[in-house]
Design an enzyme around this catalytic site. Structure first.
Site, short mmCIF file in Angstrom:
data_model
loop_
_atom_site.label_atom_id
_atom_site.label_comp_id
_atom_site.label_asym_id
_atom_site.label_seq_id
_atom_site.Cartn_x
_atom_site.Cartn_y
_atom_site.Cartn_z
N CYS A 75 -9.63 -19.50 10.34
CA CYS A 75 -8.99 -18.75 9.25
C CYS A 75 -7.48 -18.75 9.43
O CYS A 75 -6.97 -18.60 10.54
CB CYS A 75 -9.52 -17.33 9.23
N ASN A 96 16.17 -4.20 -15.33
CA ASN A 96 16.16 -5.42 -14.54
C ASN A 96 17.13 -5.25 -13.37
O ASN A 96 18.34 -5.37 -13.52
CB ASN A 96 16.56 -6.63 -15.39
N ASP A 127 13.96 0.14 -2.05
CA ASP A 127 12.73 -0.48 -1.54
C ASP A 127 12.40 -1.71 -2.37
O ASP A 127 11.45 -1.70 -3.16
CB ASP A 127 11.58 0.54 -1.57
N GLN A 175 1.09 -0.33 -1.04
CA GLN A 175 1.21 -0.89 0.30
C GLN A 175 -0.17 -1.25 0.86
O GLN A 175 -1.16 -0.56 0.61
CB GLN A 175 1.92 0.08 1.24
N GLU A 221 12.87 1.08 -11.93
CA GLU A 221 11.89 0.03 -11.62
C GLU A 221 11.97 -1.05 -12.69
O GLU A 221 12.28 -0.77 -13.84
CB GLU A 221 10.49 0.66 -11.57
N CYS A 280 -14.25 -9.86 8.92
CA CYS A 280 -12.78 -9.86 8.93
C CYS A 280 -12.32 -8.54 9.52
O CYS A 280 -12.28 -7.52 8.82
CB CYS A 280 -12.21 -10.05 7.53
N CYS A 288 -4.33 -14.69 9.86
CA CYS A 288 -3.53 -14.07 10.92
C CYS A 288 -2.95 -15.15 11.81
O CYS A 288 -3.57 -16.19 12.00
CB CYS A 288 -4.39 -13.13 11.78
N CYS A 319 10.92 -5.70 3.16
CA CYS A 319 9.77 -6.51 3.58
C CYS A 319 10.20 -7.94 3.91
O CYS A 319 9.36 -8.83 4.03
CB CYS A 319 8.68 -6.50 2.51
N CYS A 338 -10.90 -11.57 16.50
CA CYS A 338 -11.66 -12.10 15.36
C CYS A 338 -12.25 -13.45 15.74
O CYS A 338 -11.53 -14.32 16.24
CB CYS A 338 -10.75 -12.24 14.14
#
Length: 477
Positions: free
Chosen positions: A91, A374, A395, A289, A339, A173, A94, A433, A81
């Site tokens: 930028c 919750n 997840d 995602q 959830e 980008c 990344c 994550c 980039c």
């Protein structure tokens, strides 16, 4: 120490060549001075010899930017980039483009193993092969800031400059889909022509994929506008969509609940999981995602690792709009999705109804329901109330699933807690994550809840960034 002596030592430190030993999760090279002080160096890679300009100094560490490289890493590559780098205006989106993609994955795998051991005292029995996909044009979701800069006489759209509140002057980008990258300059021209160019601070991007699960589908652009748009601006948005294939404008005058489609009709914003015969419509502000390709292979791997049998009941914790739940419903006897967001539970229920009928690759979905709860305040009693399940899929967001793991550990350790026939799951697949919260929760599961960590590995959901996505498997000991 005199001022002249201090200046001399500072100059010697500035001139010192440092051997870079490793890379941290902010993509900074880590080295040590002869004095033992830890030095974090932006732009430096492991095994390089570098000098740096120090920008922050504390009692036991320094942080700075590489200025010279005497020995270069064999893993250093030319960034893909033009806006990437350490120069002013670069930028900040990344951090790892100067490192070979395979080496990026190795750094993330090492980070996962280090977190599991140092934070959770857990060593997986086996490491999974990393999940990888396209390194470019993968980013189907993004929040693009918008600024009308009077001094420059232009509108900027994109990500912030490195370590700055200013926007980078981005013309392309390469991590965005190619068609979206090519729209950046036309979008700048569009907003610059609008009456509301000073009151539109953000465009949120959400892309769907083609029905076969490959390629780009609908391109949803959510325009945040602080004042009502004029009829002329509405016409400008419609004209832009007419000449840019797949573009749908959504308007957001206030919070996410106010988002509405500018021109109803047309194809639905959705992604597809062809292996399971599942289509997932979603709103552009729903969580999905970022990397559509990796999501498909991640769902496939998670279900293979969970190995759900036709007679088994499964719970999908932090289920969102049903990304794992509906594929699980093609395998098991019964599925419960839990959830924290009422809105996502409603969307998941809609998706369940839409996908209920058999397809060419599967029969009808197993009995499935979604509930809102919750999950950061889970207790053993709540766990028992949800009923026993043979297997769990977990997840969570970055905060992890501490309360869930703690409730499971309490039930394992405290025999006097009411169970009403409840039994713990035989297997848990945990998609994470954040390696630090995964490590914390893994420590609870292994050391207090009676599980073994049999497998773990990274998922390169965000190439060229320091973000570490991973997956781990826990079996009852």
């Amino acid at each position: 120490m005199t001022e002249s002596t201090g200046s001399k030592e500072a100059q010697q430190a500035h001139d010192e060549w440092l051997q870079v030993e490793s890379l941290d999760l902010d993509a900074q090279g880590v080295a040590h001075r002869e004095s033992g002080m830890v030095v974090f160096i932006e732009g430096a890679l492991p095994f390089e010899e570098v000098q740096l300009k120090v920008q922050r100094r504390k009692n036991n560490w320094e942080q700075g930017t590489v200025t010279s490289i005497r020995r270069e890493s064999s893993q250093r590559v030319r960034p893909g980039c033009p806006h990437f780098g350490l120069h002013p205006g670069a930028c900040g989106g990344c951090k790892m483009q100067h490192l070979d993609t395979a080496a990026q994955v190795a750094v993330k795998q090492r980070a996962l193993e280090d977190n599991l051991w140092h934070l959770g005292k857990v060593r997986p029995e086996n490491m999974l092969r990393p999940l990888e996909g396209p390194a470019w044009h993968y980013r189907y979701r993004a929040r693009l800031s918008v600024r009308h800069v009077l001094k420059k006489g232009t509108v900027l759209i994109g990500f912030h400059e490195r370590k700055s509140r200013y926007l980078a002057d981005m013309q392309v980008c390469p991590v965005l889909p190619a068609r979206v990258s090519a729209m950046l300059m036309p979008l700048r021209e569009l907003v610059g022509s609008m009456d509301a160019r000073d009151t539109c601070p953000q465009i949120e991007l959400a892309c769907g994929d083609a029905p076969d699960g490959t390629g780009l589908g609908v391109i949803a652009l959510v325009l945040r506008h602080l004042e009502p748009l004029s009829a002329a601006d509405i016409a400008r948005l419609k004209a832009f969509a007419a000449v840019n294939e797949g573009v749908q404008w959504w308007l957001q005058p206030k919070g996410p609940e106010t988002v509405r489609l500018l021109e109803p009709g047309g194809p639905a914003l959705a992604y597809h999981l062809p292996e399971f015969g599942v289509t997932m419509p979603f709103k552009p502000t729903d969580f999905t995602q970022v990397n559509a390709y990796i999501n498909r292979v991640l769902v496939s791997r998670a279900l293979r690792l969970l190995d759900v049998r036709a007679e088994e009941r499964v719970i999908d914790w932090f289920c969102g709009l049903g990304n794992f739940t509906l594929p699980l419903a093609t395998r098991g006897r019964e599925v419960l999705g839990i959830e924290g967001s009422d809105a996502l539970v409603a969307r998941a229920t809609e998706n369940l109804l839409r996908n209920q009928a058999p397809t060419s690759v599967r029969g009808a979905l197993a009995p499935t329901r979604f509930v809102a709860r919750n999950l950061f305040e889970m207790t053993p009693a709540m766990l028992v109330a949800d009923g026993a399940a043979d297997k769990w899929l977990v997840d969570p967001p970055r905060e992890g699933a501490f309360a869930l793991a703690k409730a499971l550990a309490d039930l394992h350790q405290q025999e006097d807690l009411p169970r009403d026939g409840w039994s713990p799951p035989k297997r848990i697949v945990y998609v994470s994550c954040n390696p630090s919260t995964l490590a914390r929760d893994a420590g609870l599961l292994v050391h207090q809840a009676g599980y073994r960590c049999t497998l773990a590995g990274v998922v390169n959901m965000f190439p060229h960034t320091a973000h570490v996505e991973s997956i781990a498997v826990f079996e009852r000991a």
